[in-house]
Every structure is written in C-alpha cells, then in structure tokens.
Design an enzyme around this catalytic site. Structure first.
Site, short mmCIF file in Angstrom:
data_model
loop_
_atom_site.label_atom_id
_atom_site.label_comp_id
_atom_site.label_asym_id
_atom_site.label_seq_id
_atom_site.Cartn_x
_atom_site.Cartn_y
_atom_site.Cartn_z
N ASP A 178 -5.33 4.67 -2.90
CA ASP A 178 -5.10 4.17 -1.55
C ASP A 178 -5.74 2.80 -1.35
O ASP A 178 -6.95 2.65 -1.53
CB ASP A 178 -5.70 5.21 -0.58
CG ASP A 178 -5.29 4.98 0.85
OD1 ASP A 178 -4.30 4.28 1.10
OD2 ASP A 178 -5.98 5.53 1.73
N GLU A 214 -0.05 1.63 -0.06
CA GLU A 214 -0.44 0.36 0.57
C GLU A 214 0.37 0.17 1.84
O GLU A 214 0.53 -0.94 2.32
CB GLU A 214 -0.38 -0.82 -0.41
CG GLU A 214 0.95 -1.09 -1.06
CD GLU A 214 1.88 -1.89 -0.16
OE1 GLU A 214 2.76 -1.23 0.43
OE2 GLU A 214 1.75 -3.13 -0.08
N GLY A 216 3.40 0.28 2.72
CA GLY A 216 4.67 -0.43 2.76
C GLY A 216 4.54 -1.89 3.14
O GLY A 216 5.53 -2.56 3.45
N GLU A 217 3.30 -2.42 3.07
CA GLU A 217 3.07 -3.77 3.59
C GLU A 217 3.72 -4.86 2.76
O GLU A 217 4.08 -5.91 3.29
CB GLU A 217 1.56 -4.02 3.72
CG GLU A 217 0.96 -3.26 4.91
CD GLU A 217 -0.56 -3.37 4.97
OE1 GLU A 217 -1.17 -3.97 4.07
OE2 GLU A 217 -1.12 -2.83 5.95
N ASP A 236 0.17 4.96 8.72
CA ASP A 236 -0.13 6.40 8.86
C ASP A 236 0.73 7.06 9.93
O ASP A 236 0.88 6.55 11.04
CB ASP A 236 -1.61 6.58 9.21
CG ASP A 236 -2.50 6.34 8.01
OD1 ASP A 236 -2.04 5.74 7.02
OD2 ASP A 236 -3.67 6.75 8.07
#
Ligand code: GAL
Length: 412
Positions: A178, A214, A216-217, A236
């Site tokens: 994460d 991550e 979806g950034e 989230d």
C-alpha cells in the site's frame, strides 16, 4: 440458429482463462503475459479475482488483534463461505510492533498478537484457508499517517528483501502493498517501488498473490499488469451507497485492463457495515462481480444478517465474478437506469440492470444493446435465482431503488 456473441464486445483481451479459482503455483512473471504465453492457464496465480476477508473495513487499526483474525477464519468455515470461494484471510495495517527488532525484522505487536504471526498463519492454513498480510513500500504505513499509529520505520523501504523473505517464512499467500504517500515521505516513484517488491517476490519459492494499492492515482491499470495481480483503482470505499455508486461510475472504462492473473480492484466490500439497505448490499456485491473485482469481505462475520450472508453466498453471482474468461463488464448505457454487460465462458452473457435512482425503475434493454447476437436466449435471473421466459429481443426488469438485477443469458 444458435446465437453467437458479438465479436466486437466479447473478444477476449487475455486469451484463455483457468478453471481454478486460484491455482497459486506458477511464477508471477508468467501470470501476466498475453495470448503468446505457453504456460498452462491452470498454473496462473490469481487466475480469477481473489476472494476472502480483510481486517481493515471491520476493525480498522487499534482494534485489530489475533482473535479478530481467528474469529474471521472460523466464521468463513462455519458459514461455508470458504466453500463458495472466500479463502484469503488478510491482516491489513496495524499488525506491526512499533519498531523493527535489532536485526531490522518486522515484529507483530506483542500485546495484540501474543502468539505471533507464524502461529496465526498456521491457524488460518489449518482451516484450509490462505493467509494475507499488509506492507507498504515507503518508510511509513498509511495508519501512521491517517490513524496516528505510533510506530517508526515499519514500511519496507530499504528492507524489501528482508520483508519478502519474512512473508515466505511465515507462509503468506497474499501481499497487500500500500503506497501511503511514499513519494512525499521517501521520494519514491510508484512503478519502481512496486516493481522492486515484485522482483523480490519473484525470487521466493513461495507464490504470493501481489495486490498493490495506490488508489488509482496514476492509472495503474496502464503499468501494473506486468508486475501485479491486483491493483486498486480508487480511493478508499466508505460504507454508504454514494461511495459505492461513485466507485461503480469510475470503473466504466477500465474493462480492457482486467483479465486472468491481473485485476482492477475497486476496493474491498463494505457490505455488513454502515447504512446499506439489503438492495444496496446486493447491488454492491453484484456490481463488484460484474466488474470481475476481488471480493474481500470487510465486516464482522459473527454478526452477518441473513440477507447479507445470503447475498455473499449467492453462487450464481459469484460464478460471474469468477468466470474463467475474466472479462470485466462494460457499461453499455449510463444514467439513472444503467445497463452493464460482460461475456462469459461458453457463450453466456451477463447483463446487469442497475437502478441508481431513489425510486423503482423499469429498465429495459435489448440483445443488440448488450452485444448478444440475434436468436433465442434462455434467461436466468441470478439475483433472484429464478428462470425467466426466453427472449429473442427485449430484456428487462423493474429494479428497486439502488438495486441491481443480473440476468444471465445462455444460447438456447
Ligand atoms: C489505506 C488503504 C486501506 C487500508 C489503509 C491502512 O491507504 O487504502 O485499504 O489498507 O490504508 O492504513
């Protein structure tokens, strides 16, 4: 005439699937190859989306302890959720002691995990389940930032090999790795940091499903397929319908990137938590199945309502999630009454009618709109587990507010 699927909609991006839910016996680097692979598909890691339980949405941080995890494992077996595919028991963030030991090894928190992770993994394995664990690529885990978890240096930065070897020693089957702002805290670059752990896992004798996060950034679906089995596509999820609806909306264009061995992850299930109505809970599970998403339960399995247990256990819905072709649904109509469709192994088509409005809605579609060829199709309402009359044209249902009807079409 026997109907055939519209080639445009249902061509497979990834070649053949596997009949195994998670035949974790092949090298990961072989699990993400395209149609040119010569590997037997049965040997693929995460050949279908992983299913199980994860601690985070249930207990978050300070309430995590070994009893919570053992009770989840007990309940998966008692409720026979393992039999329908929920096999991974994943310990998320906050399992760690505040510091590494003198040798630089991570330790589990001695108060909340008095028996240690080796013993916990054995407990899970002895039940025929698989064991998962959380790590982070930077120097911090997310709970250190968001939950003020009092720890230091428990991220894997600079300890990647040591931590990967720990996973092997403990007997971990699934790693959630994460991001947690590792660019800001440690100057890391996502693809490099996630590849580094991929390479460490590839050295091991043990085959570990590699789930990266991550949020979806940076469009991980464009770079993660060669290195990861699962990548998060969103921030989230919260235990309320608007969060679920927004996530569904954000997945509409991601279908080309999923397939056997590599899956989009719109985050874990929240059913059983928060404010969901039974229809919303069914729609949440049903749409995750249409999306070929990992199904990670995140609620207290000792307190499941009959409705939630029934929805989690609907084998006809799960069969869509776990379909060996791994073709994630595409949205063929947006709006209050949405239509999503995906091709299934053997020529079936799954059609989801999603009512995003606050009132009951009659949602009608056609064979042509969902990409099914002209002809006569048998219709099975998998949400209601009931047969419907066959059709050669229209398909539809009256769907409750925030509800979902999934119809499985089969050539007749
Ligand atoms: C978040 C992640 C959650 C959970 C949490 C742990 O970044 O999205 O799923 O793992 O960190 O701190």
């Amino acid at each position: 005439m026997l109907p055939v699927l519209g080639a445009l909609l249902w061509s497979s991006a990834c070649g053949g699937g596997s009949d195994t839910a998670s035949g974790d016996t092949a090298k990961k680097s072989e699990s993400t190859t395209s149609t040119t692979t010569t590997e037997a598909p049965k040997a693929m890691l995460a050949a279908t989306p992983p299913m199980g339980w994860n601690s985070w949405n249930q207990v978050r941080c300070p309430d995590l302890n070994e009893d919570v995890v053992k009770r989840a494992a007990d309940a998966l077996v008692r409720e026979e959720l393992d039999k329908v595919g929920y096999r991974y028991v994943v310990v998320d963030d906050c399992w760690q002691a505040p510091n590494r030991d003198a040798a630089g090894s991570l330790q589990s928190d001695p108060v909340r995990f008095p028996s240690g992770l080796d013993s916990l993994a054995k407990y899970v394995h002895d039940k025929g389940l698989k064991f998962g664990l959380y790590l982070a690529p930077g120097s911090q885990t997310c709970a250190m930032f968001w939950d003020a978890y009092p720890a230091s240096g428990i991220g894997s930065y600079g300890h990647e090999r040591q931590d990967a070897e720990m996973l092997q020693r403990i007997g971990v089957d699934y790693l959630k790795y994460d991001w947690c702002r590792a660019d800001e805290t440690d100057g890391l670059v996502r693809v490099d940091a996630f590849t580094k752990m991929h390479d460490e896992l590839a050295r091991l004798d043990r085959k570990i499903v590699y789930s990266i996060s991550e949020y979806g950034e940076t469009a991980p679906w464009t770079w993660a397929p060669p290195i990861a089995n699962v990548w998060r596509t969103t921030g989230d999820i919260a235990p309320v319908w608007p969060s679920v609806a927004a996530i569904i909306d954000s997945q509409a264009d991601l279908h080309p990137y999923a397939g056997p061995g590599h899956w989009n992850d719109p985050d874990m299930l929240q059913v059983g938590n928060g404010t969901f109505t039974p229809d919303e809970a069914r729609a949440h599970i049903g749409m995750w199945s249409m999306l070929a998403a990992p199904l990670m339960i995140g609620t207290d399995l000792d307190r499941l309502t009959p409705e939630v247990l029934d929805a989690l256990s609907n084998t006809e819905v799960i069969a869509i999630d776990q379909d060996p072709l791994g073709q994630q649904a595409r949205r063929v109509r947006a709006g209050d009454g949405e239509v999503w469709a995906r091709g299934l192994k053997g020529g079936d088509v799954a059609v989801a009618l999603l009512n995003k409005s606050d009132a009951p809605l009659d949602i009608q579609t056609t064979l042509a709109e969902v990409g099914a060829a002209a002809g006569t199709w048998k219709v099975r309402d998998v949400s209601a587990r009931a047969d419907r009359p066959s059709t050669d044209s229209a398909i539809g249902a009256t769907v409750p507010p925030h509800g979902l009807t999934i119809l499985r079409l089969s050539p007749s």
